[in-house]
Each structure stands twice: as structure tokens, then as C-alpha cells.
Design a protein around this motif. Structure first.
Motif, short mmCIF file in Angstrom:
data_model
loop_
_atom_site.label_atom_id
_atom_site.label_comp_id
_atom_site.label_asym_id
_atom_site.label_seq_id
_atom_site.Cartn_x
_atom_site.Cartn_y
_atom_site.Cartn_z
N TYR A 42 0.81 -1.08 0.08
CA TYR A 42 0.04 -0.08 0.02
C TYR A 42 0.77 1.22 0.10
O TYR A 42 0.62 2.22 -0.57
CB TYR A 42 -1.05 0.13 1.28
CG TYR A 42 -2.03 -0.77 1.11
CD1 TYR A 42 -3.19 -0.16 0.15
CD2 TYR A 42 -2.41 -1.84 1.75
CE1 TYR A 42 -4.30 -0.90 0.01
CE2 TYR A 42 -3.58 -2.50 1.67
CZ TYR A 42 -4.55 -2.06 0.59
OH TYR A 42 -5.77 -2.92 0.44
N SER A 97 2.42 1.64 -3.35
CA SER A 97 1.09 2.35 -4.36
C SER A 97 1.15 3.88 -3.93
O SER A 97 1.01 4.56 -5.20
CB SER A 97 0.13 1.51 -4.27
OG SER A 97 -0.75 2.11 -5.00
N ASN A 148 2.71 6.53 -6.78
CA ASN A 148 1.63 7.21 -7.90
C ASN A 148 1.37 8.64 -7.54
O ASN A 148 1.25 9.58 -8.35
CB ASN A 148 0.07 6.69 -7.59
CG ASN A 148 0.03 5.22 -8.36
OD1 ASN A 148 0.31 5.32 -9.61
ND2 ASN A 148 -0.08 4.36 -7.59
N ASP A 180 -4.89 4.65 -10.33
CA ASP A 180 -4.23 3.62 -9.26
C ASP A 180 -4.29 4.00 -7.95
O ASP A 180 -4.72 3.05 -6.92
CB ASP A 180 -2.84 3.28 -9.76
CG ASP A 180 -2.58 2.67 -10.97
OD1 ASP A 180 -3.55 1.88 -11.34
OD2 ASP A 180 -1.60 2.62 -11.73
N THR A 220 -6.24 2.41 -4.94
CA THR A 220 -5.70 1.94 -3.45
C THR A 220 -6.37 2.52 -2.17
O THR A 220 -6.64 1.88 -1.12
CB THR A 220 -4.18 2.48 -3.60
OG1 THR A 220 -3.47 1.88 -4.67
CG2 THR A 220 -3.60 2.18 -2.23
N PRO A 229 -1.87 -0.87 -9.02
CA PRO A 229 -1.34 0.22 -8.42
C PRO A 229 0.16 0.27 -7.91
O PRO A 229 0.80 1.39 -7.94
CB PRO A 229 -2.02 0.54 -7.17
CG PRO A 229 -3.45 -0.27 -7.63
CD PRO A 229 -2.93 -1.37 -8.47
N VAL A 230 0.80 -0.84 -7.77
CA VAL A 230 2.02 -1.18 -7.11
C VAL A 230 3.02 -1.07 -8.12
O VAL A 230 4.21 -0.71 -8.05
CB VAL A 230 1.87 -2.23 -6.17
CG1 VAL A 230 3.64 -2.74 -5.76
CG2 VAL A 230 1.33 -2.55 -4.85
#
Length: 313
Positions: free
Chosen positions: A32, A35, A39, A67, A71, A282-283
């Protein structure tokens, strides 16, 4: 009966499925963090770097925002499950997560489709690239993507919310997914099932198919180039996008195949696949584009070393 059920949704709740063995785990926390940091860092880099003020990087900004939204949508329940064993979630919160979760997932697919068109124009029509993909065109395309996703998710939300819920209160995943919530309905769900199937066909079949078509045209154009150096350069420009497409669709197809052909697999398998499906794009996307884009990877504000280390966990 149905009306009473819907009127009391604010008083009801459902229970999410945690991830056995990963309670208070740092792995998901790190993912998390990667991400969010990755981003949120890409956005100011693109904004402040003049060489990145191009259509491709405007689309990359949309991808980063998507993304980030995905998240933040799963962060509260994800961290609540892992650290506080907070399995219970109200129906209203579940519906809200349902809307944003599916909306941002569909938006991810739509942005990648728009980026494939960008690659196609850049390689197949390089002399017309600037005139075709102007900033105004990209802005309109971004607005169209938002409306497309909202108009597709809203009917699914309303179709589900109108039904009475009187079945089991336990969801099979860590998040409020459509295919999971519909199991709790004790009424005819034929319309919901058909709408869900059509929606899945659009985003799991149509979007990838159009992306494949764009790359077939790109490959045909590249093969006409006699210089191997130019061939490599043209394909290398699309490498980041190809990796981003694989990161989105491979886990998604794997999850769909598991639901269809491995229904008797241990529940933990479905839960982990669902989490991978939601966390992988997202990661990985910030890492992919940071490695492939020199202007981003050299930026002093991007913790690329941290991203690469955590991605190896």
C-alpha cells in the motif's frame, strides 16, 4: 419484505473475509505504501517536467490517479482486516466501496485502451501525432473515460441495491465485489447476472481485444521498417504499456478462471488472488514507468530504490 430490507440497510452489516496467516503483516502495508508513494510522486514529476508535457504522459497521469483511487478505496478495509481484524462493514459502506472499486477498475482498463491508441498513432502515424493527439483531445478522452465507467457501474449498483438481502452475511473476499454481494440476495437476480456478464465481456474481452488489435497494427508497421535499430526503438517505446496491460489482465483472468473452474479450491486461494488482482496494478505501474522513463527515474523526489526493494517482497 424487500422494501423493509432496503430501508434497514443502514442498520445491517456484512462480514468480510480476512487473510489467515497475514494478520498484522507488514507485506501488505508495504505494498500500500509503495502504491501511494509511487503514484503520488509521478503526478508532480509529470507536472513540473516540461519534457513530459506530452499526450502519453497526460494519459500516464490519468493512470496514476486511477491507481491511487483504487488503492485508497481498498485501504480502509484492507488495513482494518490485517491490523484490527475488523471484519464487519455496513451495507452502505459496502455499496460505496462496490461503486468506487469497480469504477476505478474499469477506468484502469479504459485508460490502458486509450494509451494503446496513443502508441498506435505514435508509431503508425508519427507525422500526424501532434495534430491528432492534442491536449484538448486527451482531456476530452479523460472525461469520456470517467463518464463511461460511471454510466456502467451505476446501473449495477442500483440493480443490486433495489433487491432484498436476507442470505448469509459473510462475503468471500476482503472487499465488496459484485459477484460476492449478489450471493446475499434472496430474490431473482437474472437481470443482475446478465448485466454483470455484459459488463465483464466489455472490460475483460472487448478492451483487451482492441488493445491486441492496436498492437497487431503496430507490429505490422514496425516490420516494414528496414532498420533493426528503429524497430527496437519503436517497440521499446511501447514496452511500459505492454507490461502495464499484462499486470492488469493476467491476475484478472486468473481470478476469473479460478471462480469458474476452481470453485472447490480453498477460500484462501480466492482471497489472495482477489487481493493480487487489486493491488498489482497500483503497485507495479509506478515501478514500470519509473524504470522505463528516464525523466521520472532520475527525479530526485522519486524513491525508486525503495519501490524496487519493496516490489521484491
Amino acid at each position: 419484505m424487500g422494501m423493509e430490507s432496503n430501508e434497514s440497510l443502514d442498520l445491517l452489516s456484512v462480514f468480510l473475509t480476512g487473510i489467515p496467516g497475514l494478520e498484522a503483516s507488514l507485506d501488505f502495508c508495504c505494498l500500500y505504501m509503495v502504491s501511494i508513494v509511487g503514484n503520488t510522486t509521478i503526478l508532480p514529476v509529470i507536472r513540473t517536467e516540461p519534457s513530459l508535457h506530452e499526450p502519453m504522459y497526460l494519459l500516464l497521469s490519468m493512470l496514476a490517479l486511477t491507481d491511487l483511487g483504487l488503492t485508497l478505496t481498498t485501504l480502509p478495509t484492507g488495513m482494518g482486516l490485517l491490523w484490527f481484524n475488523a471484519l464487519e462493514i455496513s451495507f452502505e459502506d459496502c455499496f460505496a466501496q462496490f461503486f468506487f472499486l469497480h469504477g476505478f477498475s474499469f477506468m484502469e482498463s479504459s485508460v490502458l485502451l486509450a494509451m494503446s491508441f496513443d502508441c498506435y498513432v505514435a508509431i503508425c502515424h508519427p507525422l500526424r501525432y501532434v495534430s491528432i493527439l492534442t491536449n484538448r483531445v486527451i482531456s476530452r478522452r479523460g472525461i469520456a473515460i470517467i463518464f463511461r465507467c460511471v454510466l456502467i457501474v451505476l446501473p449495477a449498483l442500483f440493480l443490486l441495491k433495489r433487491l432484498p438481502f436476507c442470505g448469509s452475511r459473510h462475503l468471500l473476499h476482503s472487499y465488496c465485489l459484485h459477484q460476492d454481494m449478489i450471493r446475499l440476495v434472496c430474490a431473482d437476480t437474472t437481470i443482475n447476472n446478465w448485466y454483470g456478464l455484459i459488463t465483464a465481456l466489455v472490460f475483460i474481452t472487448l478492451d483487451p481485444l482492441l488493445i491486441v488489435v492496436s498492437y497487431v497494427l503496430i507490429l505490422r508497421s514496425v516490420l516494414r521498417i528496414s532498420s533493426q535499430v528503429e524497430n527496437f526503438r519503436a517497440l521499446n517505446n511501447c514496452l511500459s504499456h505492454i507490461l502495464a496491460v499484462l499486470v492488469l489482465y493476467v491476475p484478472m483472468v486468473g481470478l476469473s478462471m479460478t471462480h469458474r473452474f476452481a470453485k472447490h479450491a480453498p477460500p484462501i486461494v480466492h482471497v489472495i488472488l482477489a487481493n493480487i488482482c487489486l493491488l498489482a496494478p497500483p503497485v507495479m505501474n509506478p515501478i514500470i514507468y519509473s524504470v522505463e522513463t528516464k525523466q521520472i527515474s532520475k527525479n530526485k523526489f522519486l524513491p525508486l530504490n525503495m519501490l524496487e526493494k519493496v516490489s521484491q517482497i
